[in-house]
Design an enzyme around this catalytic site. Sequence first.
Site, PDB file in Angstrom:
ATOM      1  N   GLY A  51       0.825  -1.205   0.000  1.00 48.07           N
ATOM      2  CA  GLY A  51       0.000   0.000   0.000  1.00 48.07           C
ATOM      3  C   GLY A  51       0.854   1.248   0.000  1.00 48.07           C
ATOM      4  O   GLY A  51       1.981   1.255  -0.503  1.00 48.07           O
ATOM      5  N   CYS A  52       0.353   2.313   0.593  1.00 50.31           N
ATOM      6  CA  CYS A  52       1.058   3.596   0.626  1.00 50.31           C
ATOM      7  C   CYS A  52       2.373   3.485   1.386  1.00 50.31           C
ATOM      8  O   CYS A  52       2.397   3.027   2.528  1.00 50.31           O
ATOM      9  CB  CYS A  52       0.163   4.642   1.286  1.00 50.31           C
ATOM     10  SG  CYS A  52       1.008   6.197   1.615  1.00 50.31           S
ATOM     11  N   PHE A  53       3.466   3.916   0.756  1.00 49.11           N
ATOM     12  CA  PHE A  53       4.762   3.786   1.442  1.00 49.11           C
ATOM     13  C   PHE A  53       4.892   4.682   2.665  1.00 49.11           C
ATOM     14  O   PHE A  53       5.718   4.424   3.542  1.00 49.11           O
ATOM     15  CB  PHE A  53       5.954   3.955   0.499  1.00 49.11           C
ATOM     16  CG  PHE A  53       5.937   5.108  -0.479  1.00 49.11           C
ATOM     17  CD1 PHE A  53       5.239   6.274  -0.247  1.00 49.11           C
ATOM     18  CD2 PHE A  53       6.671   5.003  -1.660  1.00 49.11           C
ATOM     19  CE1 PHE A  53       5.266   7.326  -1.154  1.00 49.11           C
ATOM     20  CE2 PHE A  53       6.711   6.055  -2.575  1.00 49.11           C
ATOM     21  CZ  PHE A  53       6.000   7.217  -2.322  1.00 49.11           C
ATOM     22  N   TYR A 194      -4.485  12.566   5.775  1.00 51.65           N
ATOM     23  CA  TYR A 194      -4.233  11.161   5.426  1.00 51.65           C
ATOM     24  C   TYR A 194      -3.447  10.474   6.538  1.00 51.65           C
ATOM     25  O   TYR A 194      -3.761   9.345   6.931  1.00 51.65           O
ATOM     26  CB  TYR A 194      -3.475  11.069   4.104  1.00 51.65           C
ATOM     27  CG  TYR A 194      -3.166   9.644   3.694  1.00 51.65           C
ATOM     28  CD1 TYR A 194      -4.057   8.923   2.911  1.00 51.65           C
ATOM     29  CD2 TYR A 194      -2.002   9.005   4.113  1.00 51.65           C
ATOM     30  CE1 TYR A 194      -3.798   7.609   2.546  1.00 51.65           C
ATOM     31  CE2 TYR A 194      -1.727   7.697   3.762  1.00 51.65           C
ATOM     32  CZ  TYR A 194      -2.627   7.001   2.973  1.00 51.65           C
ATOM     33  OH  TYR A 194      -2.373   5.699   2.631  1.00 51.65           O
TER      34      TYR A 194
END
Length: 218
Positions: A51-53, A194
């Site tokens: 997913g998002c690093f 986020y």
Amino acid sequence: MKKLIPLITLLFLFSCNNHAQTNPKQEAVKTAKPIEVPLEDGKAKAYFASGCFWCVEAVYESVKGVDQVINGYSGGHTKNPTYESSNTGTTGHAEAVEVIYDPEVVSFETLVDVYFASQNPAQVNGQGPDRGSQYRSIIFYQNEAQKNIIESKKKALAKKLDITIAAEIYPFQKFWIAEDYHQDYEKLHPDNPYIQNVSIPRLNKFKAKMPEVLKDDH
């Protein structure tokens, strides 16, 4: 998602994503001979995509024996990928991290345990709200011993949870370092929506699962 994409663009990218994962160049990446990264000053390197690093960076930086985590891109068939190009889904790359660690303190096997404990192992092409092949889960191996560890743990987890584990297993080839503004993102932008709503909750969920591996200041 970290950014909104118009529906028509999303549909186009979905088509591109499928093509990017099935073209001959991408297949060659999956079947290549793994490249082993030598120790440097006694430190080893391991590579993961989940997913998002931004999220994965924060997870691994909380683990004892990990010196540094660098965000970047890996697993694709193009050279010099960027955030913008990888987000098209056509490069084959996924957002990934390079974990620099002391193998005398933390083993590769434990890093794989951290990997599975810090994600939804059943989610295909993404984690949480981040969707697309650039967010898919990949564990990279550098030799047969690492490959065997990954395959064994993936099989055991699938049996334990009675689910199909989404993580792919790739031979490590190349890690491309991401743009400077992506490094240490959670530390530098703690109030980012986020980070507050996705990254930190994911980190805290992992901490509750594996408190025994955490650094004293975490």
